[in-house]
Design an enzyme around this catalytic site. Structure first.
Site, short mmCIF file in Angstrom:
data_model
loop_
_atom_site.label_atom_id
_atom_site.label_comp_id
_atom_site.label_asym_id
_atom_site.label_seq_id
_atom_site.Cartn_x
_atom_site.Cartn_y
_atom_site.Cartn_z
N ALA A 14 -0.57 -0.99 3.37
CA ALA A 14 -0.90 -2.33 2.85
C ALA A 14 -0.14 -3.45 3.53
O ALA A 14 -0.54 -4.61 3.46
CB ALA A 14 -0.67 -2.37 1.34
N CYS A 63 -1.23 4.59 -4.87
CA CYS A 63 -0.66 5.94 -5.00
C CYS A 63 0.81 5.93 -4.65
O CYS A 63 1.21 5.35 -3.64
CB CYS A 63 -1.42 6.86 -4.04
SG CYS A 63 -0.69 8.49 -3.80
N TYR A 151 18.95 7.42 5.52
CA TYR A 151 17.73 7.01 6.25
C TYR A 151 17.69 7.72 7.60
O TYR A 151 16.67 8.29 8.00
CB TYR A 151 17.75 5.48 6.43
CG TYR A 151 16.55 4.91 7.17
CD1 TYR A 151 15.40 4.52 6.49
CD2 TYR A 151 16.58 4.74 8.55
CE1 TYR A 151 14.31 3.97 7.17
CE2 TYR A 151 15.50 4.20 9.24
CZ TYR A 151 14.36 3.82 8.54
OH TYR A 151 13.29 3.29 9.22
N THR A 188 9.16 -6.53 9.96
CA THR A 188 8.40 -6.24 8.73
C THR A 188 9.32 -6.50 7.53
O THR A 188 10.54 -6.63 7.70
CB THR A 188 7.98 -4.75 8.65
OG1 THR A 188 9.17 -3.97 8.43
CG2 THR A 188 7.29 -4.27 9.91
N1 LIG Z 1 10.58 -2.07 10.33
C1 LIG Z 1 11.32 -1.36 11.17
O1 LIG Z 1 12.23 -1.90 11.85
C2 LIG Z 1 11.06 0.08 11.37
C3 LIG Z 1 10.35 0.84 10.47
N2 LIG Z 1 10.16 2.18 10.69
C4 LIG Z 1 9.41 3.01 9.78
O2 LIG Z 1 8.07 2.57 9.76
C5 LIG Z 1 7.47 2.86 8.50
C6 LIG Z 1 6.83 1.61 7.94
O3 LIG Z 1 7.85 0.66 7.74
P1 LIG Z 1 7.62 -0.90 7.61
O4 LIG Z 1 6.22 -1.25 7.87
O5 LIG Z 1 8.69 -1.54 8.36
O6 LIG Z 1 7.95 -1.05 6.06
P2 LIG Z 1 7.37 -2.01 4.93
O7 LIG Z 1 8.35 -1.99 3.84
O8 LIG Z 1 6.98 -3.32 5.52
O9 LIG Z 1 6.03 -1.26 4.49
C7 LIG Z 1 6.09 0.01 3.90
C8 LIG Z 1 4.91 0.22 2.99
O10 LIG Z 1 5.08 1.50 2.39
C9 LIG Z 1 4.77 1.39 1.01
N3 LIG Z 1 5.49 2.42 0.24
C10 LIG Z 1 6.82 2.50 0.02
N4 LIG Z 1 7.11 3.52 -0.80
C11 LIG Z 1 5.91 4.11 -1.09
C12 LIG Z 1 5.54 5.20 -1.90
N5 LIG Z 1 6.43 5.90 -2.62
N6 LIG Z 1 4.23 5.54 -1.98
C13 LIG Z 1 3.31 4.82 -1.28
N7 LIG Z 1 3.60 3.77 -0.52
C14 LIG Z 1 4.89 3.42 -0.42
C15 LIG Z 1 5.20 -0.01 0.63
O11 LIG Z 1 4.57 -0.45 -0.57
C16 LIG Z 1 4.83 -0.80 1.86
O12 LIG Z 1 3.50 -1.33 1.76
C17 LIG Z 1 8.58 3.45 7.64
O13 LIG Z 1 8.52 4.84 7.67
C18 LIG Z 1 9.85 2.96 8.34
O14 LIG Z 1 10.95 3.80 8.08
C19 LIG Z 1 10.64 2.80 11.82
C20 LIG Z 1 11.36 2.08 12.74
C21 LIG Z 1 11.60 0.68 12.60
C1 LIG Z 2 20.47 0.75 13.17
C2 LIG Z 2 19.20 0.83 12.42
C3 LIG Z 2 19.30 0.27 11.07
O1 LIG Z 2 20.37 0.06 10.60
C4 LIG Z 2 18.15 0.08 10.25
C5 LIG Z 2 17.07 -0.54 10.32
C6 LIG Z 2 16.14 -0.50 9.30
C7 LIG Z 2 15.05 -0.01 9.51
C8 LIG Z 2 14.51 0.11 10.84
C9 LIG Z 2 14.88 1.36 11.47
O2 LIG Z 2 13.92 2.32 11.38
C10 LIG Z 2 15.71 1.26 12.64
C11 LIG Z 2 15.53 1.22 13.92
C12 LIG Z 2 16.65 1.18 14.77
C13 LIG Z 2 16.66 0.95 16.06
C14 LIG Z 2 17.88 0.81 16.73
C15 LIG Z 2 18.09 0.64 18.00
C16 LIG Z 2 17.09 0.57 19.04
O3 LIG Z 2 16.52 -0.69 19.04
C17 LIG Z 2 17.71 0.87 20.37
C18 LIG Z 2 16.77 0.56 21.48
C19 LIG Z 2 17.40 0.78 22.80
C20 LIG Z 2 16.59 0.16 23.88
O4 LIG Z 2 16.07 -0.95 23.70
O5 LIG Z 2 16.42 0.79 24.92
#
Ligand SMILES: NC(=O)C1=CN([C@@H]2O[C@H](COP(=O)(O)OP(=O)(O)OC[C@H]3O[C@@H](n4cnc5c(N)ncnc54)[C@H](O)[C@@H]3O)[C@@H](O)[C@H]2O)C=CC1
Ligand SMILES: CCC(=O)/C=C/C=C\C[C@@H](O)/C=C/C=C/C=C\[C@@H](O)CCCC(=O)O
Length: 261
Positions: A14, A63, A151, A188
């Site tokens: 969503a 859900c 995490y 996000t």
């Molecule tokens: N935003 C970031 O920097 C990064 C995010 N991720 C991963 O990407 C995925 C998506 O993250 P984002 O879009 O950033 O997060 P977000 O918080 O913007 O979106 C996550 C969505 O998941 C839904 N959700 C959470 N718990 C739920 C549950 N129990 N059941 C159903 N839906 C649920 C939320 O309602 C929301 O719509 C996650 O797995 C996150 O760990 C990975 C790397 C970087």
């Molecule tokens: C350090 C991560 C953290 O504290 C949490 C972030 C929250 C959620 C997002 C998550 O999934 C994290 C991603 C972390 C990425 C960290 C580092 C990279 O950007 C390294 C990239 C190296 C490169 O640019 O080559």
């Protein structure tokens, strides 16, 4: 490669990364089930997507993916509505070091359940016609982040599980390719949760260090992550692949040394 007539299911679809993935699938004429906990954001998403892509092309299913029966129902409702299932993106995730057991349930246990349900509906073992599963991990799996120990553990787990089940799919001729996606920081709502004590618990005191890390590595936009997902879906040579997406290198793949005795 035409994806018209195919059906996808995206958890956490969503908002954020999931929403961008849903839109990429709709742009490729895939019908999509948007499975998300958040009723309000999900309803809003449904209205916006109906207006943009036309009614009947996607459906919001409220859900909580940690409820195994409800997740099973969400998969069944998708198949009942659209007649088949081809692509599953186990994307929903949370960042909560306070309620870390919940973080394990959402980020790891539910990804495993989502993968097994996908196999129930897509594997040749069950007489189905195959498909693609993408599990969302994070670049956090390649770091020893002091901000998010649990995490980080869940995201390591997603990679290990996905690589192993991808090999099982190959060995068992399931006809399902299973890959993992590891984005770096993405703009996000989840990313902003790192400022909240409610999410970070005692690790909130490292938030300045965390922000420095974001400034150093940069922040990606969700459409690039959706582009990575579409590549994992359309490249028929990819199974057990670990795709990384970073600002410095864009979309690329992690390589592992071959095991040695
Ligand atoms: N935003 C970031 O920097 C990064 C995010 N991720 C991963 O990407 C995925 C998506 O993250 P984002 O879009 O950033 O997060 P977000 O918080 O913007 O979106 C996550 C969505 O998941 C839904 N959700 C959470 N718990 C739920 C549950 N129990 N059941 C159903 N839906 C649920 C939320 O309602 C929301 O719509 C996650 O797995 C996150 O760990 C990975 C790397 C970087
Ligand atoms: C350090 C991560 C953290 O504290 C949490 C972030 C929250 C959620 C997002 C998550 O999934 C994290 C991603 C972390 C990425 C960290 C580092 C990279 O950007 C390294 C990239 C190296 C490169 O640019 O080559």
């Amino acid at each position: 490669m035409s994806l018209s007539g195919k059906v996808g299911l995206v958890t956490g679809g969503a908002q954020g990364i999931g929403r961008a993935v849903v839109e990429s699938l709709l742009n490729s004429s895939v019908k999509v089930a948007v499975v998300d906990l958040n009723q309000e954001v999900g309803n809003e998403c449904q209205v916006q997507l109906d207006a943009k892509y036309g009614e009947g092309n996607c459906t919001f299913i409220q859900c909580d993916i940690t409820d195994g029966d409800k997740l099973k129902d969400a998969f069944q409702r998708t198949v009942d509505l659209y007649g088949r299932l081809d692509y599953v993106v186990n994307n929903a995730g949370i960042n909560n070091e306070n309620d870390w057991e919940k973080t394990i349930q959402v980020n790891l246990t539910s990804v495993i359940k989502g993968t097994y349900l996908a196999l129930d509906h897509m594997s040749k073992e069950h007489g189905k016609s195959g498909g693609v599963v993408i599990n969302v991990s994070s670049m956090a799996a390649f770091l020893h982040s002091p901000h998010q120990p649990v995490y980080t553990a869940t995201k390591h787990g997603v990679i290990g599980f996905t690589r192993a089940i991808a090999d099982a799919s190959l060995l068992g001729d399931y006809g399902v390719r299973i890959n993992v996606l590891c984005p770096a920081f993405v703009n996000t709502p989840l990313l902003h949760s790192v400022e909240n004590e409610a999410n970070m618990g005692k690790f909130v005191k490292f938030k300045d260090d965390f922000k420095q890390s974001m400034n150093k590595f940069g922040v990606l936009q969700p459409p690039l992550i959706a582009e990575g997902v579409m590549r994992l879906i359309t490249d028929s040579g990819l199974n057990g692949a670990v795709m990384k997406i970073t600002c410095s290198k864009g979309i690329h793949f992690h390589t592992y040394e071959p095991p040695s005795a």
